[in-house]
Design a protein around this motif. Structure first.
Motif, PDB file in Angstrom:
ATOM      1  N   ASP A   1     187.371  14.480  36.958  1.00 11.96           N
ATOM      2  CA  ASP A   1     187.105  13.082  36.763  1.00 11.96           C
ATOM      3  C   ASP A   1     185.955  11.952  37.175  1.00 11.96           C
ATOM      4  OD1 ASP A   1     188.066  11.536  39.064  1.00 11.96           O
ATOM      5  OD2 ASP A   1     187.026  12.732  40.694  1.00 11.96           O
ATOM      6  N   ARG A   2     187.008  10.972  36.129  1.00 12.47           N
ATOM      7  CA  ARG A   2     186.100  10.090  35.716  1.00 12.47           C
ATOM      8  C   ARG A   2     185.411   9.399  37.253  1.00 12.47           C
ATOM      9  NH1 ARG A   2     186.820   7.323  31.309  1.00 12.47           N
ATOM     10  NH2 ARG A   2     188.016   8.762  29.175  1.00 12.47           N
ATOM     11  N   GLU A   3     186.382   9.032  38.310  1.00 15.11           N
ATOM     12  CA  GLU A   3     186.336   8.808  39.757  1.00 15.11           C
ATOM     13  C   GLU A   3     184.571   9.148  40.193  1.00 15.11           C
ATOM     14  OE1 GLU A   3     187.408   5.932  40.358  1.00 15.11           O
ATOM     15  OE2 GLU A   3     188.344   6.091  37.824  1.00 15.11           O
ATOM     16  N   ASP A   4     184.596   9.755  40.069  1.00 16.73           N
ATOM     17  CA  ASP A   4     183.201  11.269  40.236  1.00 16.73           C
ATOM     18  C   ASP A   4     181.763  10.143  39.828  1.00 16.73           C
ATOM     19  OD1 ASP A   4     182.129  14.171  41.091  1.00 16.73           O
ATOM     20  OD2 ASP A   4     181.069  12.802  40.307  1.00 16.73           O
ATOM     21  N   PRO A   5     180.634  10.146  40.874  1.00 20.84           N
ATOM     22  CA  PRO A   5     180.029   8.866  40.296  1.00 20.84           C
ATOM     23  C   PRO A   5     178.820  10.167  39.142  1.00 20.84           C
ATOM     24  CG  PRO A   5     179.873  10.383  42.807  1.00 20.84           C
ATOM     25  CD  PRO A   5     181.296  10.883  42.292  1.00 20.84           C
ATOM     26  N   PHE A   6     178.782  10.914  39.096  1.00 27.27           N
ATOM     27  CA  PHE A   6     178.357  11.625  38.180  1.00 27.27           C
ATOM     28  C   PHE A   6     179.108  11.815  37.037  1.00 27.27           C
ATOM     29  CE2 PHE A   6     175.570  13.491  41.948  1.00 27.27           C
ATOM     30  CZ  PHE A   6     174.593  12.306  41.639  1.00 27.27           C
ATOM     31  N   TRP A   7     180.070  11.354  36.716  1.00 25.31           N
ATOM     32  CA  TRP A   7     180.796  11.918  35.815  1.00 25.31           C
ATOM     33  C   TRP A   7     179.862  12.114  34.462  1.00 25.31           C
ATOM     34  CZ3 TRP A   7     182.763   8.353  31.187  1.00 25.31           C
ATOM     35  CH2 TRP A   7     183.729   9.326  31.166  1.00 25.31           C
TER      36      TRP A   7
ATOM     37  N   LYS B   1     189.468  24.077  31.457  1.00 26.03           N
ATOM     38  CA  LYS B   1     190.148  24.501  32.187  1.00 26.03           C
ATOM     39  C   LYS B   1     190.756  24.171  33.680  1.00 26.03           C
ATOM     40  CE  LYS B   1     190.027  29.437  33.062  1.00 26.03           C
ATOM     41  NZ  LYS B   1     190.681  29.122  35.204  1.00 26.03           N
ATOM     42  N   ASP B   2     190.123  23.793  34.559  1.00 26.39           N
ATOM     43  CA  ASP B   2     189.812  23.216  35.648  1.00 26.39           C
ATOM     44  C   ASP B   2     190.010  22.350  35.612  1.00 26.39           C
ATOM     45  OD1 ASP B   2     190.889  26.086  36.356  1.00 26.39           O
ATOM     46  OD2 ASP B   2     188.697  26.890  36.368  1.00 26.39           O
ATOM     47  N   GLY B   3     189.567  20.990  34.329  1.00 28.63           N
ATOM     48  CA  GLY B   3     189.681  19.728  35.350  1.00 28.63           C
ATOM     49  C   GLY B   3     187.837  19.520  35.387  1.00 28.63           C
ATOM     50  N   LEU B   4     187.117  20.105  35.236  1.00 35.33           N
ATOM     51  CA  LEU B   4     185.089  20.109  35.789  1.00 35.33           C
ATOM     52  C   LEU B   4     185.186  19.812  34.554  1.00 35.33           C
ATOM     53  CD1 LEU B   4     184.935  23.838  36.843  1.00 35.33           C
ATOM     54  CD2 LEU B   4     185.800  21.483  38.505  1.00 35.33           C
ATOM     55  N   PHE B   5     183.309  19.064  34.734  1.00 33.77           N
ATOM     56  CA  PHE B   5     182.198  18.354  34.209  1.00 33.77           C
ATOM     57  C   PHE B   5     181.564  19.452  33.027  1.00 33.77           C
ATOM     58  CE2 PHE B   5     183.231  16.796  38.656  1.00 33.77           C
ATOM     59  CZ  PHE B   5     183.694  15.759  38.304  1.00 33.77           C
ATOM     60  N   ARG B   6     181.493  18.475  32.393  1.00 36.96           N
ATOM     61  CA  ARG B   6     180.528  19.116  31.564  1.00 36.96           C
ATOM     62  C   ARG B   6     178.929  19.427  32.063  1.00 36.96           C
ATOM     63  NH1 ARG B   6     177.069  16.796  26.912  1.00 36.96           N
ATOM     64  NH2 ARG B   6     178.257  14.942  27.874  1.00 36.96           N
ATOM     65  N   ASP B   7     178.774  20.150  31.573  1.00 33.69           N
ATOM     66  CA  ASP B   7     177.401  20.750  32.628  1.00 33.69           C
ATOM     67  C   ASP B   7     175.840  20.335  31.497  1.00 33.69           C
ATOM     68  OD1 ASP B   7     178.389  20.942  35.179  1.00 33.69           O
ATOM     69  OD2 ASP B   7     178.323  22.716  34.634  1.00 33.69           O
ATOM     70  N   ASP B   8     176.303  20.997  30.337  1.00 32.64           N
ATOM     71  CA  ASP B   8     175.256  20.600  29.299  1.00 32.64           C
ATOM     72  C   ASP B   8     174.839  19.034  29.110  1.00 32.64           C
ATOM     73  OD1 ASP B   8     175.864  23.204  29.003  1.00 32.64           O
ATOM     74  OD2 ASP B   8     175.584  23.266  27.189  1.00 32.64           O
ATOM     75  N   HIS B   9     173.593  19.247  28.721  1.00 30.01           N
ATOM     76  CA  HIS B   9     173.073  17.312  28.279  1.00 30.01           C
ATOM     77  C   HIS B   9     172.290  18.101  26.930  1.00 30.01           C
ATOM     78  CE1 HIS B   9     173.657  13.736  29.753  1.00 30.01           C
ATOM     79  NE2 HIS B   9     173.199  12.831  29.311  1.00 30.01           N
ATOM     80  N   VAL B  10     172.590  16.280  26.167  1.00 27.57           N
ATOM     81  CA  VAL B  10     171.840  17.078  24.868  1.00 27.57           C
ATOM     82  C   VAL B  10     171.069  15.505  24.760  1.00 27.57           C
ATOM     83  CG1 VAL B  10     173.868  16.031  23.083  1.00 27.57           C
ATOM     84  CG2 VAL B  10     171.747  17.213  22.576  1.00 27.57           C
TER      85      VAL B  10
END
Lengths: 503, 211
Positions: free
Chosen positions: A205-211, A238-247
């Motif tokens: 979801d691109r509208e999410d503040p933490f997208w 699969k569920d349209g969730l966000f990437r939780d990782d960061h680099v």
């Protein structure tokens, strides 16, 4: 007991009266009569179905005896054969060649019934199963339930063969003879889908503040080529969730420090994708100054002392690294707390792991150091010298996925924090690599393997560096690395993130 | 490969006979079917079914979803509800079947336990002894389901992290319950790098989360 004589099960008079009344009511309701066709269970009101089921179970075979032309079918049962008439029963599954009392209960005099479980099939893979039922012979397949399976005509034994093209649960029907009586077999077959075909990718979801973007690539150059890449895992896609990782990777040209950080937001924490971002950004921003203040001025002297095996050199080096690396991680934990407070959340909702690695050229060789909280890991290795130094503490719990997270509470005493600081001094090296558990779980499944140089060399030579050419001249590096991050590993579909530093 | 072990403890005492146990059988079949459509579950979930009445029976030892043959569970005519004995049996299985991480071997995901009963434990003393022992096994979550008018949530509280209730023992209630179990397992699958507490998906209307 495989058969049951229906004569012993004549209906008691009140039930028989009720049965007659029911038949009459059905006729009046316009349900086709026995002469016109079978009473399908499916068309009946649920109450009536329940009554019929009850009568059938209590007095097995009774209505076959009272009205032999009446056939009753369950909607989820295979259609009964036209002749001879049979009685609907429950469908207890039993082991092959074994009939439970429940199964026998529902049998009429004419046809014995049996339910079996077939070995599971896999989609698009040849299937073969021998159906051996004690005392049953002349088996024929009445209904393949569109599975495309058939009994092998070349064989005397009943061998079910074929190539199932659809996944799901199927009920096949076979008929045979048991002691001169017809026998109907319902055979449950599960065709297992190919997991690879089930993965889908839905947009987050691109509208999410933490997208944040589902995949990123970073590249900076100093004395080393520093590459960072992070990609959303299949389990999240699969569920349209966000990437939780960061680099994050950076080079501080003035001081000569190369810095890399990877972080893995906890899957169970609501805003962990933001936590991992804050952790990485905070380290990339504040670590250079801390290194410059606490490590740079002393590095040459401390390394020289360490190499000459001065007794307290290691402790003093760690002390300086503590003021830089651990302090930067502590800053990051504080930044996460501040962000959580600003959003009226607890820091736990922003839980993330963090692996930080730094490298700097020495007069003669290279200096590496790392600090980490949580799983994933860091190491530096040299293919030519056949040596490996791991730079992280195994931080997993007793079960998979259990680990520690970057919270202020991890920084209670010096000893506990200092054991997370690692450093290495080398004349040369092939690569320094930092990874989140999305990669370590698949490529280095155990702590033992993570510490084995053979495993690292194979990983580099035959896998990562085989697919990706880590050179400054490679214009396709980004595409190669992002493609590599899609590697297939059953059960390992977490986000994948790594940072690679090469000369 | 890391497995996600899921243990289902199902009450098969006499009172479950008839429609309730058929609804449970259907529910399990639908659950397994649905989980097989979830690629992550298909690769990781392993299921074990243990039933309890006067005895505790391991109907299915811990088996991969793609190899599982869904059994049909039967009930005796009547009999007590020996949940304590079932927990004892479960504990033996978990200790033998679930792998923990060691430096040289990869551990399973923390297992899940679902306990469904329509009555109260008949072997209260054994039950009381076993509750803390089972809780110490390290389940990601222990979820109780009290079904029907005779079961009370208080009975399962010493054992469970969460308790749901089903007002009735019919197929609508059980199908709702097993659907919810399915989404809980699918969800458990995704909390890669899980923190201490497990979040449950919202329940369907047939069931109420009470604890």
């Amino acid at each position: 007991m495989t058969d049951q004589d229906s004569a012993q099960n004549a209906l008691p008079r009140p039930v028989e009266r009720a049965w007659t009344q029911l038949l009459e009511a059905l006729r009046q309701a316009g349900v086709p009569s026995a002469e016109e066709g079978a009473y399908g269970f499916g068309g009946l009101p649920p109450e009536v179905r329940r009554v019929l089921t009850f009568i059938d179970r209590r007095w097995p075979g009774a209505y076959a005896a009272s009205d032999s032309a009446t056939k009753i079918e369950e909607t989820d049962m295979p259609p009964a054969p036209a002749d001879p008439p049979i009685v609907a029963t429950e469908q207890p599954a039993v082991d092959a060649a074994e009939v439970t009392p429940d199964a026998a209960e529902g049998m009429s005099m004419a046809v014995s019934k049996q339910t079996i479980l077939l070995k599971n099939a896999r989609i698009d893979q040849p299937y073969q199963e021998t159906i051996a039922l004690e005392g049953v012979d002349e088996l024929e397949l009445i209904d393949d339930a569109d599975t495309g399976l058939a009994l092998d005509p070349e064989q005397d034994a009943a061998i079910l063969k074929g190539l199932p093209r659809h996944s799901g649960d199927f009920l096949l029907r076979l008929r045979g003879w048991r002691a001169d009586r017809p026998c109907e077999i319902s055979a449950h077959l599960a065709v297992i889908p190919d997991p690879k075909s089930l993965w889908v990718s839905k947009e987050s979801d691109r509208e999410d503040p933490f997208w944040k973007p589902d995949a990123v690539f970073q590249r900076v150059e100093g004395e080393l080529l520093c590459i960072g890449a992070s990609k959303r895992g299949r389990a999240h896609a699969k569920d349209g969730l966000f990437r939780d990782d960061h680099v994050g990777v950076s080079v501080d040209a003035a001081s000569g420090w190369h810095i890399a950080a990877v972080a893995d937001g906890a899957g169970s924490a609501r805003f962990s994708r933001r936590g991992s971002q804050i952790a990485v950004d905070s380290v990339i921003e504040h670590l250079p100054a801390r290194l410059q203040t606490h490590v740079s001025p002393h590095l040459d002297a401390l390394v020289a002392a360490y190499l000459s095996q001065a007794p307290d050199a290691e402790a003093r080096l760690k002390g300086q690294l503590y003021r830089a690396l651990a302090a930067a991680a502590f800053d990051a934990a504080k930044a996460i707390e501040a962000e959580a407070a600003a959003h009226d959340q607890t820091a736990a909702a922003f839980s993330t792991t963090l692996v930080v690695g730094v490298a700097r050229k020495l007069e003669d060789g290279w200096f590496f150091a790392a600090f980490s909280v949580g799983d994933g890991g860091a190491a530096v290795f040299d293919l030519d010298a056949e040596s490996l130094t791991t730079l992280s503490l195994p931080d997993s719990g007793e079960f998979a996925g259990q680990t520690r997270f970057l919270h202020k509470s991890e920084f209670v005493d010096y000893e506990a924090v200092a054991k997370r600081i690692f450093f290495a001094v080398r004349p040369s090296f092939t690569a320094m690599i930092l990874m989140t558990d999305g990669i370590t779980d698949a490529k280095f499944p155990t702590e033992t393997l993570f510490a084995q140089h053979a495993q690292w060399f194979a990983f580099w030579r035959d896998d990562l560096a085989q697919a990706v050419e880590f050179s400054r001249a490679n214009a396709d590096l980004q595409a190669q690395l992002l493609a590599w991050l899609d590697f297939w590993s059953p059960g390992n579909h977490d986000d994948r993130t790594l940072a690679v530093l090469v000369p | 490969m890391r497995r996600l072990p899921v243990y289902l403890l199902l009450d098969t005492s006499g009172s479950m006979r008839g429609e309730p146990i058929e609804a449970v059988n259907t529910g399990i079949r639908v659950m397994v079917s649905a989980l097989r459509q979830d690629p992550h579950a298909l690769e990781t979930v392993h299921v074990s079914l243990i039933t309890f009445d006067h005895a505790a029976t391991v109907v299915t030892p811990l088996t991969a979803l793609d190899e599982l043959q869904v059994p049909v569970i039967a009930t005796p005519q009547s009999g007590p509800t020996h949940l304590g004995l079932a927990l004892q049996t479960l504990r033996g299985r978990v200790l033998a079947e679930v792998k923990k991480s060691t430096p040289a071997s990869k551990g399973d995901w923390a297992p899940y336990l679902f306990v469904m009963t329509d009555g109260k434990p008949s072997d209260l003393q054994v039950f009381a002894e076993q509750c803390p022992l089972v809780r110490a096994l390290g389940f990601a979550s222990i979820i109780g389901c009290v079904a029907g008018p005779k079961a009370r949530k208080e009975d399962l509280e010493p054992l469970c992290d969460h308790i749901v209730t089903l007002d009735t023992l019919d197929s609508a209630a059980f199908s709702g319950f097993f659907k919810w179990v399915t989404s809980t397992i699918s969800g458990g699958n995704k909390t890669v790098g899980a923190a201490a507490s497990v979040k449950l998906p919202p329940p369907p209307p047939e069931i109420q989360v009470v604890f």
